[in-house]
Enzyme design. Structure first.
Site, PDB file in Angstrom:
ATOM      1  N   GLY A 100      -2.077 -15.834   3.051  1.00 36.07           N
ATOM      2  CA  GLY A 100      -2.310 -14.398   3.064  1.00 36.07           C
ATOM      3  C   GLY A 100      -1.582 -13.708   1.940  1.00 36.07           C
ATOM      4  N   GLY A 130       3.764 -10.006   1.910  1.00 40.11           N
ATOM      5  CA  GLY A 130       4.202  -8.944   2.809  1.00 40.11           C
ATOM      6  C   GLY A 130       3.439  -8.839   4.100  1.00 40.11           C
ATOM      7  CG  HIS A 147      -9.402  12.315 -11.436  1.00 36.78           C
ATOM      8  ND1 HIS A 147     -10.194  11.248 -11.794  1.00 36.78           N
ATOM      9  CD2 HIS A 147      -8.322  12.276 -12.265  1.00 36.78           C
ATOM     10  CE1 HIS A 147      -9.613  10.591 -12.794  1.00 36.78           C
ATOM     11  NE2 HIS A 147      -8.483  11.204 -13.104  1.00 36.78           N
ATOM     12  CE  LYS A 189       2.282 -15.689   2.972  1.00 34.07           C
ATOM     13  NZ  LYS A 189       2.183 -14.257   2.613  1.00 34.07           N
ATOM     14  CD  GLU A 216      -4.449  14.179 -12.189  1.00 34.97           C
ATOM     15  OE1 GLU A 216      -5.120  13.724 -11.242  1.00 34.97           O
ATOM     16  OE2 GLU A 216      -3.951  13.460 -13.067  1.00 34.97           O
TER      17      GLU A 216
END
Length: 691
Positions: free
Chosen positions: A263, A266, A490, A269, A487
């Site tokens: 995986g 973080g 966006h 595991k 911005e």
């Protein structure tokens, strides 16, 4: 025979025990060194500087003029020994202090400390010349000549050495080397039953840390692992097999030989392995894959053998190898490594121990990696790792469970809603969520709050995703205006696009390396269509398009946007087969077999087609973004002005200017709470990168 035996027995009838063998003790060496130093101290006749001086320059001149001095010895150019003639010592009462009680002389010289050797030599010569001038008064010429021809007493230099002062540095260095040697030998012999010098061969022993039911520091259980329900089911079965083997063996089942946890970083595991150590109640050996790698040839294979040998002796037991890709990388990939590669030898030994001719009953191997694609196929086959447990990023319900675990130790108030926090963190791993909780606590403590509030968590998410705010960064008014329109572009394009991710927050406050940022809340979906990817590309290019529409020029601020769009378009064409010209073909290698290939898996003509189609996709998305912004330029101006005035703009501000989203259905409950949030770091559009 009986009589002979009785002779060796004491009167009490109990047989004599053999005398215990004397074992070597390192303190014997210390004692021997001490005796040597004491002997050298007692037998040393070396030089020692006197603590006091017996005479002054006047006394020296008087003895010279009287003719009582036999010689003058200058010791180490520091002081002078004024030696007196023997007849004067025993005949003249002025030198009685040089005699002992029995009349014999202990020392026939006085000690004088001079300041300058050259001045002292001149004073000695001058005193003798003055004495001769007085002695020759009234003598004949021949007698005067005879007196003047007699040699003068001149200072004679002599070097003397002090054994302890000159040898102290060497003695300290030798002692330090002996001490370091003893410490190294003790370190090597630690854990070696042979002890002594044979312990130096212990570097071939395994470095695995053992946890067992009697001596364990692992307090993690399955209750502490949240959000990994499917993975826990697989691992719990292995633990249950160790506790109740007859439950499975009576039906003909065999214990799994190995399980591989795969995986992203973080996702938990290693935490899952710790829970196994806390729950299994059997010997648990934990080691990292890099611990097998050493500069000495054959050490890795030796440590593998020793690890499995120890695990077999304590069977049933579990071996956990973290980051197994350090030694499990596929063999034969690197053309520059030979057949005697140390890493490959270690892997070969691991393969043999896991499933070879030797028995390995009662030992289960757990391993973890986030690079399963580069592991050797022989390591992945059934019989070695029978199970591959995929530990993926947590979904909504799993994130709720993870937040509940990490918030147990955080003091929060009633404004904190776990469901709300879970919805604001799509794509966050368990480690990311733990970091969010910790950052929120630190932010609240920095503000002297009695409890962690909802806004602290939102600030923590912004801090992790976008970086630290840099309000002290100097930005001119013109640059601020360009950033605001970038911005706003966006925000406007994403608002007017059907499949673009919902807008959450836009800011022109510098964060990290970026001069501005736009946050979106990505939809948690498993598959993505062509239309969805194109709309996301349009929203990403909205900032650069706004600069061209408003100012008629472009800047370097869109670097991050262009990089993301180019990679996305290339993936659509070369990986996902979404372009009709290239066709339903994928040149992506999920097995990692092309890692060391020098060429591309397609022809030059196909490469030209891919480049052309990637460019076409990006240009089409850019043109559509410009069209949307040109059509709504008045609203774009109002949006940019809000950013210039407030520096931060939320979803409600965009909705007040543009109205409801054209293609939006009834807003879900989650969207009503999105006012100051931050999404998945991988999906966040962070633009205006400072170059």
């Amino acid at each position: 025979m009986e009589n002979n035996q009785q002779k060796h027995q004491p009167s009490g009838g109990a047989p004599l025990r053999p005398a215990p063998k004397k074992r070597f003790n390192i303190y014997w060496i210390y004692g021997a060194l001490l005796l040597v130093f004491i002997y050298l101290q007692l037998t040393s006749t070396g030089f020692r500087e006197p603590k006091s001086y017996d005479t002054n320059l006047y006394g020296v001149e008087r003895m010279l003029k009287a003719g009582d001095v036999s010689k003058i010895v200058v010791v180490n150019k520091e002081f002078a020994e004024i030696h007196i003639k023997d007849d004067k010592v025993y005949g003249d009462t002025a030198y009685a202090k040089l005699r002992s009680k029995d009349g014999f002389s202990n020392r026939k010289y006085y000690v004088y400390k001079f300041l300058s050797l050259e001045d002292f030599a001149e004073d000695v010569k001058r005193a003798q010349l003055e004495a001769r001038a007085q002695d020759t008064v009234g003598l004949s010429a021949s007698a005067r000549q005879a007196v003047w021809n007699q040699p003068l007493v001149e200072p004679v230099p002599e070097n003397r050495k002090n054994f302890w002062e000159d040898s102290l540095g060497s003695i300290i260095w030798i002692g330090f080397m002996i001490l370091m040697t003893v410490m190294i030998f003790r370190m090597f012999s630690r854990g070696n039953p042979m002890g002594g010098a044979g312990g130096v061969f212990s570097f071939g022993k395994s470095k695995a840390q053992l946890y067992d039911s009697k001596n364990t520091t692992v307090n993690v259980t399955f209750d502490d692992v949240a959000g990994l329900e499917e993975a826990k089911v697989e691992v719990k079965e292995i633990v249950d097999f160790l506790k109740n083997p007859e439950r499975y063996t009576k039906l003909g089942g065999k214990i799994p030989k190995g399980a591989l946890l795969v995986g992203p970083p973080g996702t938990g595991k290693t935490l899952l392995a710790k829970a196994v150590a806390g729950e299994a109640k059997v010997p648990f050996f934990s080691i990292s894959g890099s611990d097998f790698v050493e500069m000495f040839v054959g050490v890795g294979a030796s440590r593998v053998r020793d690890l499995f040998q120890t695990a077999k002796e304590k069977a049933p037991s579990i071996i956990f190898i973290d980051e197994i890709d350090a030694i499990g990388r596929a063999r034969g990939k690197n053309a520059y490594t030979g057949s005697n590669d140390e890493r490959e030898n270690t892997l070969n030994q691991l393969l043999t121990e896991m499933d070879g001719f030797g028995t390995n009953s009662g030992v289960i191997i757990l391993a973890a990696t986030n690079r399963a694609d580069i592991l050797d196929r022989a390591l992945m086959r059934a019989g070695r790792f029978d199970r591959q447990i995929h530990v993926e990023l947590p979904e909504l319900e799993e994130r709720k469970a993870i937040f509940k675990v990490h918030l147990k130790s955080v003091k929060t108030d009633e404004s904190v809603d776990i469901d709300f926090l879970a919805k604001q963190t799509p794509g966050f791993s368990g480690a990311d969520i733990a970091n969010v909780c910790n950052e929120a606590a630190l932010i609240a403590a920095r503000k002297d709050k009695a409890a962690v509030q909802k806004q602290d968590f939102l600030d923590a998410i912004d801090r992790i995703v976008g970086g630290l705010e840099r309000r002290s960064k100097i930005i001119s008014k013109e640059e601020k205006r360009v950033i605001a329109y970038h911005e706003a572009g966006h925000a406007a394009v994403s608002w007017m696009s059907r499949y673009a991710n919902p807008l959450v927050k836009v800011t022109i406050v510098p964060r990290g390396k970026s001069l501005g940022a736009a946050w979106y809340l990505p939809e948690e979906r498993q598959i993505t269509t062509v239309e969805q990817m194109r709309d996301e590309m349009m929203a990403t290019l909205g900032g650069r398009a706004a600069e061209e529409v408003v100012f008629g020029r472009i800047s370097t601020g869109a670097l991050n946007d262009l990089e993301k769009v180019t990679q996305q378009a290339y993936a659509m064409v070369a990986y996902y087969g979404m372009d009709p010209d290239v066709g339903p073909l994928s040149y992506y290698d999920s097995t990692g077999q092309q890692e060391y290939m020098f060429g591309k898996p397609y022809s030059e003509k196909t490469a030209e087609t891919i480049d052309r189609r990637v460019r076409g996709m990006v240009e089409d998305a850019y043109a559509e973004a410009k069209r949307i912004l040109t059509e709504h330029k008045d609203k774009l101006d109002r949006l940019a002005q809000v950013l210039i005035d407030k520096e931060v703009m939320f979803r409600d501000d965009v909705e007040a200017i543009f109205g409801k989203r054209p293609f939006e259905e009834a807003a879900p409950e989650a969207d009503a709470a999105l006012t100051a949030t931050a999404p998945d770091p991988a999906e966040t559009t962070v633009s205006m990168t400072a170059l």
